[in-house]
Design an enzyme around this catalytic site. Structure first.
Site, PDB file in Angstrom:
ATOM      1  N   LYS A 204       0.858  -1.187   0.000  1.00 58.10           N
ATOM      2  CA  LYS A 204       0.000   0.000   0.000  1.00 58.10           C
ATOM      3  C   LYS A 204       0.894   1.237   0.000  1.00 58.10           C
ATOM      4  CE  LYS A 204      -2.341   3.291   2.514  1.00 58.10           C
ATOM      5  NZ  LYS A 204      -1.870   4.225   1.543  1.00 58.10           N
ATOM      6  N   SER A 258       4.664   7.709  10.169  1.00 61.28           N
ATOM      7  CA  SER A 258       4.734   8.541  11.373  1.00 61.28           C
ATOM      8  C   SER A 258       4.562   7.703  12.637  1.00 61.28           C
ATOM      9  CB  SER A 258       3.643   9.604  11.311  1.00 61.28           C
ATOM     10  OG  SER A 258       2.383   8.976  11.256  1.00 61.28           O
ATOM     11  N   GLU A 279       9.010   1.497  11.277  1.00 62.89           N
ATOM     12  CA  GLU A 279      10.092   2.472  11.016  1.00 62.89           C
ATOM     13  C   GLU A 279       9.442   3.840  11.090  1.00 62.89           C
ATOM     14  OE1 GLU A 279      13.353   1.761  10.329  1.00 62.89           O
ATOM     15  OE2 GLU A 279      12.985  -0.377  10.580  1.00 62.89           O
ATOM     16  N   CYS A 313      13.294  10.959   7.187  1.00 60.52           N
ATOM     17  CA  CYS A 313      13.084  10.561   8.590  1.00 60.52           C
ATOM     18  C   CYS A 313      14.297  10.878   9.452  1.00 60.52           C
ATOM     19  CB  CYS A 313      12.730   9.090   8.672  1.00 60.52           C
ATOM     20  SG  CYS A 313      13.913   8.024   7.836  1.00 60.52           S
ATOM     21  N   GLU A 412       8.828  16.489  15.130  1.00 64.20           N
ATOM     22  CA  GLU A 412       9.325  16.270  13.769  1.00 64.20           C
ATOM     23  C   GLU A 412       8.592  17.217  12.821  1.00 64.20           C
ATOM     24  OE1 GLU A 412       8.143  12.629  11.726  1.00 64.20           O
ATOM     25  OE2 GLU A 412      10.222  12.379  11.096  1.00 64.20           O
TER      26      GLU A 412
HETATM   27  P1  NAD Z   1       1.959   8.512   7.674  1.00 60.29           P
HETATM   28  O1  NAD Z   1       2.177   7.760   8.933  1.00 60.29           O
HETATM   29  O2  NAD Z   1       0.915   9.550   7.640  1.00 60.29           O
HETATM   30  O3  NAD Z   1       1.587   7.503   6.486  1.00 60.29           O
HETATM   31  C1  NAD Z   1       2.409   6.404   6.151  1.00 60.29           C
HETATM   32  C2  NAD Z   1       1.558   5.358   5.434  1.00 60.29           C
HETATM   33  O4  NAD Z   1       0.574   4.885   6.356  1.00 60.29           O
HETATM   34  C3  NAD Z   1       0.791   5.916   4.230  1.00 60.29           C
HETATM   35  O5  NAD Z   1       0.726   4.919   3.229  1.00 60.29           O
HETATM   36  C4  NAD Z   1      -0.591   6.174   4.817  1.00 60.29           C
HETATM   37  O6  NAD Z   1      -1.625   6.131   3.863  1.00 60.29           O
HETATM   38  C5  NAD Z   1      -0.722   5.014   5.802  1.00 60.29           C
HETATM   39  N1  NAD Z   1      -1.671   5.257   6.887  1.00 60.29           N
HETATM   40  C6  NAD Z   1      -2.096   6.453   7.387  1.00 60.29           C
HETATM   41  N2  NAD Z   1      -3.004   6.240   8.360  1.00 60.29           N
HETATM   42  C7  NAD Z   1      -3.149   4.906   8.482  1.00 60.29           C
HETATM   43  C8  NAD Z   1      -3.930   4.072   9.330  1.00 60.29           C
HETATM   44  N3  NAD Z   1      -4.757   4.562  10.235  1.00 60.29           N
HETATM   45  N4  NAD Z   1      -3.799   2.739   9.220  1.00 60.29           N
HETATM   46  C9  NAD Z   1      -2.944   2.197   8.317  1.00 60.29           C
HETATM   47  N5  NAD Z   1      -2.198   2.941   7.474  1.00 60.29           N
HETATM   48  C10 NAD Z   1      -2.289   4.276   7.561  1.00 60.29           C
HETATM   49  O7  NAD Z   1       3.388   9.069   7.249  1.00 60.29           O
HETATM   50  P2  NAD Z   1       3.729  10.016   6.025  1.00 60.29           P
HETATM   51  O8  NAD Z   1       3.226  11.375   6.347  1.00 60.29           O
HETATM   52  O9  NAD Z   1       3.313   9.355   4.753  1.00 60.29           O
HETATM   53  O10 NAD Z   1       5.328   9.992   6.055  1.00 60.29           O
HETATM   54  C11 NAD Z   1       6.085  10.783   6.894  1.00 60.29           C
HETATM   55  C12 NAD Z   1       6.486  10.036   8.150  1.00 60.29           C
HETATM   56  O11 NAD Z   1       7.181   8.841   7.815  1.00 60.29           O
HETATM   57  C13 NAD Z   1       7.438  10.828   9.012  1.00 60.29           C
HETATM   58  O12 NAD Z   1       7.064  10.732  10.364  1.00 60.29           O
HETATM   59  C14 NAD Z   1       8.780  10.143   8.791  1.00 60.29           C
HETATM   60  O13 NAD Z   1       9.709  10.290   9.828  1.00 60.29           O
HETATM   61  C15 NAD Z   1       8.354   8.734   8.624  1.00 60.29           C
HETATM   62  N6  NAD Z   1       9.397   7.972   7.940  1.00 60.29           N
HETATM   63  C16 NAD Z   1      10.160   7.111   8.673  1.00 60.29           C
HETATM   64  C17 NAD Z   1      11.201   6.407   8.062  1.00 60.29           C
HETATM   65  C18 NAD Z   1      12.070   5.448   8.840  1.00 60.29           C
HETATM   66  O14 NAD Z   1      12.762   4.669   8.217  1.00 60.29           O
HETATM   67  N7  NAD Z   1      12.063   5.475  10.161  1.00 60.29           N
HETATM   68  C19 NAD Z   1      11.449   6.597   6.698  1.00 60.29           C
HETATM   69  C20 NAD Z   1      10.648   7.483   5.988  1.00 60.29           C
HETATM   70  C21 NAD Z   1       9.611   8.172   6.617  1.00 60.29           C
END
Ligand code: NAD
Length: 508
Positions: A204, A258, A279, A313, A412
């Protein structure tokens, strides 16, 4: 201020052809076929630099997730996948890497159009990184070893002996849920080890950036993966993501995103006690010692925070600089920030594209405004840039006078915003560096290498870089301490996430 422009007439024929396919037929990948979403609903995927439509992508729902999970389950148990030899599985992964390499230019172009990042970042940084994932884990398929165990069990029937061993088995159906900041790289970091382990996957992608995942779907079919081994369902997190997290047919979730959503997944996934790898977010400190080599330090930290518009991240978002070199550091970092060219990611002169969406750009602006209200001082950037059809741009921003308890320092931001704070005492700066709910990464800048390793031992983070930042490779394990995550990706630990161990104990 000029934003470097882009002429859509320069779009490659391959990208245009793909966008036409994605917008009409190549919607959801289920059971080896392209399918339309049950609900008949779509989300406009737009160019974040201009707001122009790229392609409508499917807004999947729970019914599509049911189909995808059923397909992944069938494939898991099918002879075509379950009995495929490890060497053939490895060759398939290698073939995907070859195909990605053949299509690297169009993949990088689509990533730039969809996410906004500078083409250079996609083409020469993230795409090679994604390809390397498939090559690295291709070699693992033939090395998933169990052990034989000499046991000390006292009860052994007369004339018999005990033979005990472990085997590694795929964990099962994996839901890979990934974010928008580095879409294809994040997807590859899940797909490559999961497939190498023999799992099947429902991917996804983020609703903001699904195009390269769909392109990869085409390449996976071309590579010859059996139907259903990889399924792709696009859509919103609270619909597709939530349905995957709750689905009893999913055995494991590999999630990058996140911390807030990571916590929600813990609850949603509890029904069948899914395995979870998380992650999550970060607020990574960089510590600059008095003897740091500025020719490495300033550009290294600038790249660490400004690359991909700070939507990274591990971004070096909190910098602590020894007071003896603080003034010089602020001046040089501000110059670096001011020299970066903002524009459409496809313009070859662009260093920094737009942020991924208006929501994200407004969010970053709100953090900066709040910081100023709390007494912080903006020494470079600090402004949103819009106009002439351009949107979502944010100037690389350097901020001083930030206290430890301010939101700017603790939360963040996920934008090109860095705080710089002076320190005098090493214990004090280690305390500040560790004063965070996050523990994803950190960097230490010094020519005194003994001291660097002593400091590295004291920082609570999954990765500590010395005289560099954001250096990644598939063989380097990566994961978060504290609220930055559960488990590690890359290296041997990365594939263990997708394996179960079975102990067999026999009287023979
Ligand atoms: P997000 O958590 O909003 O979304 C990530 C994914 O989860 C998306 O595909 C989203 O559609 C899905 N999602 C959202 N709500 C959900 C739910 N209730 N149930 C299941 N899936 C759901 O994150 P984002 O805004 O897309 O990305 C930014 C975040 O990702 C930042 O916090 C960043 O630090 C983190 N990140 C971490 C790493 C790492 O390796 N630690 C790498 C890249 C990004």
């Amino acid at each position: 201020m000029t934003l470097l422009p882009y002429d859509p007439a320069t779009r490659s024929a391959a990208a245009s052809a793909f966008l036409a396919r994605a917008g009409t037929a190549h919607r959801l990948l289920i059971d080896g076929e392209w399918a339309l979403p049950h609900g008949g609903r779509y989300i406009d995927s737009t160019d974040p630099a201009t707001g122009q439509l790229l392609a409508p992508i499917a807004r999947g729902d729970a019914r599509d997730v049911d189909d995808a999970v059923a397909s992944a389950r069938r494939a898991l148990d099918s002879a075509a996948w379950a009995r495929m030899t490890p060497a053939v599985r490895g060759a398939l992964l290698w073939r995907v890497a070859d195909l990605m390499e053949q299509h690297i230019d169009v993949l990088a172009e689509l990533e730039t159009l969809d996410q906004g990042k500078a083409y250079r970042t996609a083409r020469f940084g993230e795409l090679p990184g994604a390809i390397a994932q498939f090559r690295y884990y291709a070699g693992y398929t033939t090395k998933l070893l169990g052990t034989t165990i000499p046991t000390s069990i006292a009860h052994q029937p007369e004339g018999k002996q005990i033979f005990a061993y472990t085997v590694k088995e795929p964990v099962g159906v994996v839901a890979a849920i990934v974010p928008w900041n580095s879409p294809l790289l994040m997807a590859s970091m899940k797909l490559a080890p999961a497939l190498a382990a023999g799992c099947t996957v429902v991917l996804k992608p983020s609703e903001n950036t699904s195009l390269t995942a769909l392109y990869l779907g085409e390449l996976l079919i071309e590579a010859g993966f059996p139907a259903g081994v990889v399924n792709i369902v696009t859509g919103y997190g609270n619909e597709v993501g939530q349905a995957l997290a709750e689905h009893p047919g999913v055995d494991k979730i590999g999630f990058t995103g996140s911390t807030a959503v990571g916590k929600a997944l813990l609850v949603a996934a509890q029904g069948n006690l899914k395995r979870l790898t998380l992650e999550l977010g970060g607020k990574s400190p960089a510590i600059v010692m008095p003897d740091a080599d500025f020719s490495l330090t300033v550009p290294g930290i600038a790249r660490g925070i400004f690359s991909n518009g700070g939507q990274v991240c591990v971004a070096s978002s909190r910098v602590y600089v020894h007071s003896s070199v603080y003034g010089r550091f602020v001046e040089e970092l501000s110059q670096e920030a001011g020299a970066l060219a903002l524009g459409h990611g496809m313009n070859p002169a662009t260093d920094l594209g737009p942020l991924v969406s208006r929501v994200q750009s407004d969010r970053v602006a709100e953090y900066v405004r709040g910081g100023i209200a709390d007494g912080a001082e903006v020494v470079a950037g600090g402004v949103q840039e819009q106009g002439d059809g351009a949107q979502n741009f944010f100037r690389p921003t350097v901020i001083t006078n930030v206290r430890q308890d301010m939101r700017l320092m603790q939360e963040e931001i996920f934008g090109p915003v860095v705080t710089v704070t002076p320190f005098d005492d090493v214990d004090e700066v280690i305390g500040w560096a560790n004063d965070s709910v996050y523990g994803l990464a950190a960097s230490i800048w010094t020519e005194g290498l003994s001291n660097a390793h002593r400091l590295a031992a004291r920082v609570k983070a999954g990765t500590v870089w010395i005289n560099c930042h954001s250096y990644f490779s598939p063989e380097l394990p990566k994961g978060g301490h504290k609220q930055s995550g559960w488990g590690y990706e890359n290296g041997a630990q990365g594939i263990e996430n997708y394996l179960e161990s079975k102990t067999v104990c026999a009287v023979i």
